[in-house]
Write a protein that holds these residues in place. Sequence first.
Motif, PDB file in Angstrom:
ATOM      1  N   PRO A  24       0.706  -1.186  -0.025  1.00 45.02           N
ATOM      2  CA  PRO A  24      -0.125  -0.027   0.121  1.00 45.02           C
ATOM      3  C   PRO A  24       0.995   1.286   0.232  1.00 45.02           C
ATOM      4  N   ILE A  25       1.983   1.141   0.733  1.00 42.05           N
ATOM      5  CA  ILE A  25       2.876   2.373   0.695  1.00 42.05           C
ATOM      6  C   ILE A  25       3.402   2.702  -0.590  1.00 42.05           C
ATOM      7  N   LEU A  26       3.777   1.641  -1.415  1.00 43.54           N
ATOM      8  CA  LEU A  26       4.298   1.708  -2.812  1.00 43.54           C
ATOM      9  C   LEU A  26       2.991   2.695  -3.594  1.00 43.54           C
ATOM     10  N   VAL A  27       1.785   1.868  -3.562  1.00 42.55           N
ATOM     11  CA  VAL A  27       0.645   2.381  -4.286  1.00 42.55           C
ATOM     12  C   VAL A  27       0.557   4.111  -3.862  1.00 42.55           C
ATOM     13  N   TYR A  28       0.782   4.457  -2.558  1.00 43.26           N
ATOM     14  CA  TYR A  28       0.765   5.756  -2.295  1.00 43.26           C
ATOM     15  C   TYR A  28       1.654   6.657  -2.849  1.00 43.26           C
ATOM     16  N   VAL A  29       3.013   6.275  -2.714  1.00 42.75           N
ATOM     17  CA  VAL A  29       3.934   6.791  -3.243  1.00 42.75           C
ATOM     18  C   VAL A  29       4.096   7.244  -4.691  1.00 42.75           C
ATOM     19  N   LEU A  30       3.733   6.056  -5.269  1.00 39.48           N
ATOM     20  CA  LEU A  30       3.428   6.297  -6.779  1.00 39.48           C
ATOM     21  C   LEU A  30       2.351   7.313  -7.300  1.00 39.48           C
ATOM     22  N   THR A  31       1.274   7.031  -6.623  1.00 42.18           N
ATOM     23  CA  THR A  31       0.156   7.852  -6.829  1.00 42.18           C
ATOM     24  C   THR A  31       0.721   9.286  -6.755  1.00 42.18           C
ATOM     25  N   MET A  32       1.230   9.504  -5.413  1.00 43.50           N
ATOM     26  CA  MET A  32       1.730  10.723  -4.994  1.00 43.50           C
ATOM     27  C   MET A  32       2.441  11.542  -5.834  1.00 43.50           C
ATOM     28  N   SER A  33       3.407  10.586  -6.469  1.00 44.93           N
ATOM     29  CA  SER A  33       4.558  11.247  -7.402  1.00 44.93           C
ATOM     30  C   SER A  33       3.929  11.769  -8.736  1.00 44.93           C
ATOM     31  N   LYS A  34       3.065  10.790  -9.078  1.00 47.68           N
ATOM     32  CA  LYS A  34       2.278  11.330 -10.339  1.00 47.68           C
ATOM     33  C   LYS A  34       1.310  12.607 -10.076  1.00 47.68           C
ATOM     34  N   LEU A  35       0.892  12.646  -8.886  1.00 46.67           N
ATOM     35  CA  LEU A  35       0.154  13.747  -8.676  1.00 46.67           C
ATOM     36  C   LEU A  35       0.889  15.056  -8.738  1.00 46.67           C
ATOM     37  N   VAL A  36       2.053  14.767  -8.084  1.00 39.33           N
ATOM     38  CA  VAL A  36       2.804  15.947  -7.894  1.00 39.33           C
ATOM     39  C   VAL A  36       3.481  16.578  -9.320  1.00 39.33           C
ATOM     40  N   VAL A  37       3.832  15.424 -10.323  1.00 38.45           N
ATOM     41  CA  VAL A  37       4.114  15.752 -11.330  1.00 38.45           C
ATOM     42  C   VAL A  37       2.917  16.392 -12.365  1.00 38.45           C
ATOM     43  N   GLN A  38       1.769  15.997 -12.063  1.00 35.28           N
ATOM     44  CA  GLN A  38       0.716  16.299 -13.059  1.00 35.28           C
ATOM     45  C   GLN A  38       0.491  17.908 -12.502  1.00 35.28           C
ATOM     46  N   SER A  39       0.375  17.956 -11.267  1.00 38.19           N
ATOM     47  CA  SER A  39       0.160  19.304 -10.627  1.00 38.19           C
ATOM     48  C   SER A  39       1.208  20.272 -11.138  1.00 38.19           C
ATOM     49  N   GLY A  40       2.474  19.780 -11.383  1.00 37.22           N
ATOM     50  CA  GLY A  40       3.437  20.342 -11.556  1.00 37.22           C
ATOM     51  C   GLY A  40       3.600  22.158 -11.617  1.00 37.22           C
ATOM     52  N   SER A  41       3.283  22.541 -12.844  1.00 39.76           N
ATOM     53  CA  SER A  41       3.342  23.940 -13.092  1.00 39.76           C
ATOM     54  C   SER A  41       1.823  24.688 -12.372  1.00 39.76           C
TER      55      SER A  41
END
Lengths: 581, 879
Positions: B461-478
């Motif tokens: 679950p931690i991995l799921v969280y981290v991956l989803t989170m980093s995707k979100l951060v990247v998408q959120s980007g600018s």
Amino acid sequence: MIRTLFALLPPDTRSKTTTHLILTVLSAMLRAGTAVALVPLIAALFGQVPKDAWPWVALLVALTVAGWIVDWLVARIGFDLGFGLLDTGQHAVADQISRTRLTWFNAQNTATARQAIASTGPELVGLMIYLVTPLLSAILLPIAIAIALVPIAWQLGLAALAGVPILLGAYVAASRIGRAANQGMMDANSSLTERIVEFARTQHALRAARRVAPEHSLVGEALAHQHGATRRLLLMQIPGQLLFSLASQLVLIILAGTTVVLASSGKLSVPEAIALIVVIVRYLEPFTVLAELSTGVEISIGTLRRMHSVLNAPQTNSGTEEAIITNAASIRLEDVRFGYGGDDLAVLDGFDLTLQPGTTTAIVGPSGSGKSTVLALLAGLHDPGSGRILIDDIDAASLTAEARAKMVSVVFQHPYLFDGTIRENILAGNPDATDPEMKEVARLARVDSVTNRLPDGWDARVGEAGTSLSGGERQRVSIARALLKPAPLLLVDEATSALDTENEIAITAALTDDSRSRTRVIVAHRLGSIRAADRVIFLEDGRIVEDGSIDELLAADCRFAEFWRQQDAATGWRLGTTPVA
Amino acid sequence: MPKRGFQGAVLRSFGAQDHEATVTDTEMLAPGFRRIWFTSATLFDEIEPAPTAWLRFWFPDPDGKDVEHQRAYTISEADVEANTFAVDVVLHEPAGAGTTWAANAQPGMTISLTSMGSSRFELPAELPAELPAGYLLIGDSSSVAALNSIVRTIPAEIPIELYLEQHRDEDKLIPLADHPRLSIHWVPRHGEESFAAAIEARNWSNWYAWANPESASLKHIRNRLRDEFGFPKSEFHQQAYWVHGRSMGKLRSNRDIADDAADYTAETAPAESDPIPTSATDRVSAPAPTNSKNQGAWRAQAGSRLMAPLRRSLIIAGIVQGIVTLIQLAPFFLLVQLARLLLDDAPESQLWRVGWWAVGLLGLGTLLSSALMFWLHTVDARFEQSIRQRLLGKLARLPLGWFDARTSGQVKQLVQDDTLSLHYLVTHAVPDAVAAVVAPVAVLVYLFVVDWRLALLLFIPILVYVLTMSKLVVQSGSKTSHALKWAERMNSEAGGYLEGQPVVRVFGGATASTFRARLGEYITFLNEWQRPFIRQKTIMDLATRPATFLLLIVVFGTLLITTDRMNPVDLLPFLLLGTTFGARLLGIGYGLSGLRAGFLAARRIQVTLDEPELETATATATDTEAASGLVEFENVDFSYRPNVPVLQAISIRLKPGTVTALVGSSGSGKSTLAALLARFHDVDSGRIRIGGRDIRELTAEELYARVGFVFQQTQLVHGTVHDNIALAVPDATRESVENAAREAQIHERILRLPQGYETVLGPDAALSGGERQRLTIARALLADTPVLVLDEATAFADPESEYLVQQALNRLTVGRTVLVIAHRLHTITGVDQIVVLDHGRIAEVGIHEELLLTNGRYRQLWDAGGTVNPTATMTEETR
């Protein structure tokens, strides 16, 4: 707080809110189900035939998946509600601000209102999903587990039920003590540092007076003295930080103890007892979640408090009449009483004043005499505490806000322009004005010299709050805006800072060359603008002490005459000339 | 659609948005250095160009294969309004995908690109005084565009050292951005160490370094900057822009190493193809030996210096907190023991023993944590008291100019908010952080010891969280930076709307609608930004719920138990502690966040404590006593920052009892010059003498017995009216105070106050501006200094009492040597001497009539209307 929250939810989301609530309850029940399903599951694992656990595992999987689905829906609806909150909440605050009494806007309230608009948006979106939902389930889940325990081991179930109010009580008490401690800390800190801030603030004066060293040691001593006293008070707050963890650990020990007692007295089998210990830990989990949420809870409560205080700020009084007057009106202030901080400190008391239609009146007097207050009352920016304001014999209080606003046009000391073109800003005075009308007032107000200078001319943007223009230029645009508005009453609050020649001409033109039929009032500081008036009122301590034409008042040789002479002398002042006796 | 390989897949999975760009123009800026202009209709909807921002281009395969290659290029210029931008490409041999395309680029050609994950250079938005002492920029032709964009952003007064690694002779023809204090060093490459060695060995204290060189060079540069020069991490940005040896040519302009490694579609890389042509004359001197004197000191490290005395206490506190945290976890361990005992059918006495252990540990834990908090509060109280005393002492010795450079809010932040943050740091943040780290680590170790297979499972679950989170951060980007901008903007818009309420009430309509429109746009922005993330946020939330962990533990635990690969008792620790593992682990970040604010506060306080103080030099024998009212400026130079002179070669003589006016447009230095006489700052060279003595040799006591000043902003101290007037003469009689008040035209007004001379005044005293002015003039009259610095604008601060203030000033100036900052020329036509300043130098000196006749700068000012910058202030409002 809950009421503020519900008041902010869009009206068409009632059913959504209900669904959200029902699903949250359902989710808690499903999760309680998973917890209780552990009892037979673990009992089987510790029993003779571990394989018997598989059906219960299947049930647990089914319940968990069902829980995910429900929680998914809860999250959807929660976000929807959050976005709804954002929309209605922000607009409600903005609407309310335009109706709030201006006297409410002291420094602190202004800061609150500003925060309520500017920094609550993202907070509101997450309010339901990160706060309300978890908070609700954290309270519902232990209750549901406790109830589900009753059929299995009623003693344990009842003990768990009793634990709920105890733990919630401890939580509330702890956060209350925490808040008090926080407040105490802030207060203590500012009482300790206020003297240093003051010391820094007055460094120039203290250095010049060669007082830095003694003040320094005095402040230092006072600080040292204060230190001990305030810190001791703070130490008293420590128990609050331990209360909740102490309570939850105690409940854990008591419940586990009960289970063991039940097991050793043969009322529970050993595997059952072990399973129940696991369920007890499940039961306590939500309280931990609650403790983790507490920072978020505090922040959200702060947000809701701010919105609450803005939404419940006193509103301006307005009536229902829709009178429209286009020609110069007569104005009467009858027995008006007004104060900013309640009636004890009235600026005006029993104030009477009649202005004849079409006249130009200058209000003159020392600072703090109430000049600007009279102007604000005439403009309808403040409502009199008692007494009446009559415009052509219509009580201003009976008018709607829109009709009242139509009665006056104002040149403010601090002209607020909005981020648009010069043309748009002037047309704010009267959106229906024709281009020649607009250009005519702009010429009177000397705006044409500004537009000639700028490459974009009339379509030059004034920037945020007009910052692309100089102070004088902003002032002139605001004069044009006021002149364009077809109101029967024109009020001018002359800037106290030094005006350049062009602005002085613009102000005088606004009073004399404006062709519209109206009654004019100016709060004047300079002889140039006073000269344009056909009547002068000299105010002192909220009372009219002299009233008449310039010549009459000069002939009376009293307060105004002295003021006139001083202003005259001040204009020609040269540094280092022999002092006047 | 052509294949984009692994990178493309990753980018797509992160939701990278493709933009189409069309070439509009190209130009060879230097041999082998081509600028290409593009237009893109959609790009600037997504990004905002910032210094060093770059784009990922998808270039067609040069050999015509059905693949696209990704290369990143810095945006070298951009026009958001026109939707155009340009990138610079180094055309090297052998050419890779990017260079091949760029070499053949013609107007009309199109290319697709994405903007995911770019760097962005920003100046610290703090006080100008807290800008770095200078910028050390390091790179080569492939990062010139980025470094140029940085150079263009740095304020003119800050020095820049630009080191560029030179690979070809033509590199030196690449155009570099202009900056008045830029020095450029081209360093020919001789292997990977030559570049690092070429950086000057010196003291780089408070400099900021930004490095975008080749990867192997960077390794050595990193070592040199960090180990030898002492650059702290926060002041050193580093990213390699290409890798040497691994296809020097084709990857040359590629951004990061991760990209390169993934770029398996590349043609086989030629081995290192260059001995780079070098000329001996370009050679830079040999590296300086490692030398500890080159270790600099950074403001960024100031915080830890402040906290140094507490270090030991905090370490002890951390250990105790760690023990407390472990004790708080103990009940779970005891429950497992209990279960074991129950299963073993242990006698009741043993069960009781576990119970007593539980109660005992609970008591011990509570006792320890109370003691810890009590002790920390005591430590903190002592520490803070000493900080406050040191700040107090510092404030008393700082140059007055320090206060003028800061708003009252900033001083208050330092004294009040920062000391509060320190309190939180010591008493809360440190224990919280320790608890946040110790708890999950302890749980993890325990669970791994019990059963490592199941423990590993908890990371799913931690991995799921981290991956989803980093995707979100990247998408959120600018969008994240947009959100910050929006928040700032709404804050100022809201401020304007509130301030403009009177206008809005009277004029309504358009005056209110722009704010409403903006609010609507803001809400729309928040909607568009956050709504797409609902799904991810829900996934993150569900994945880390205890229910999810429980499911995993139960399913796999049952599997292990039923297949006899695990003892059922070993499942218990997981059921008791494993379910909240996710929440605990993710809490680490949150627990540590409290430290940051505290350390920033500590840094600000230490930086203030490090500020230079005014010092009194020992008197030199050359001084001769002169009339106490004689003031001499001798060849005075002054600047706020090195090499940006504000005043140059100023020599003036103020004869005792005369009035001298300083005249000049705003920025001419007249206010600064006047402030120097009151020693708000110290001169850089030359000297100022009063009564024959250099003011730097006078103690503050002696100096301010000679010089007084009256500026626009008044400072009333908390005390009675009497105390305020008698500030400099505390033992003055009421009679002398009243006399001064009478002369300052304020006596009658004071009598009308509720308690007359005994009325207590604060910063919010119910006095008008003019009344406060007259009060401070009364103070100056009583202080009776032979020399006076005066701001003429004082006379016009309050239109209602202009006349009275002017009369008071007339009294004040009699018989003193007066230096006046003049804003309106007509008020100083009668003074004894007029000094006309222009750009920090004396343009003319004389009396009014003479100066009018000479037709110089004074004449210009006079003809321009005589009113020069009437609102200029000398001192900040310090309320």
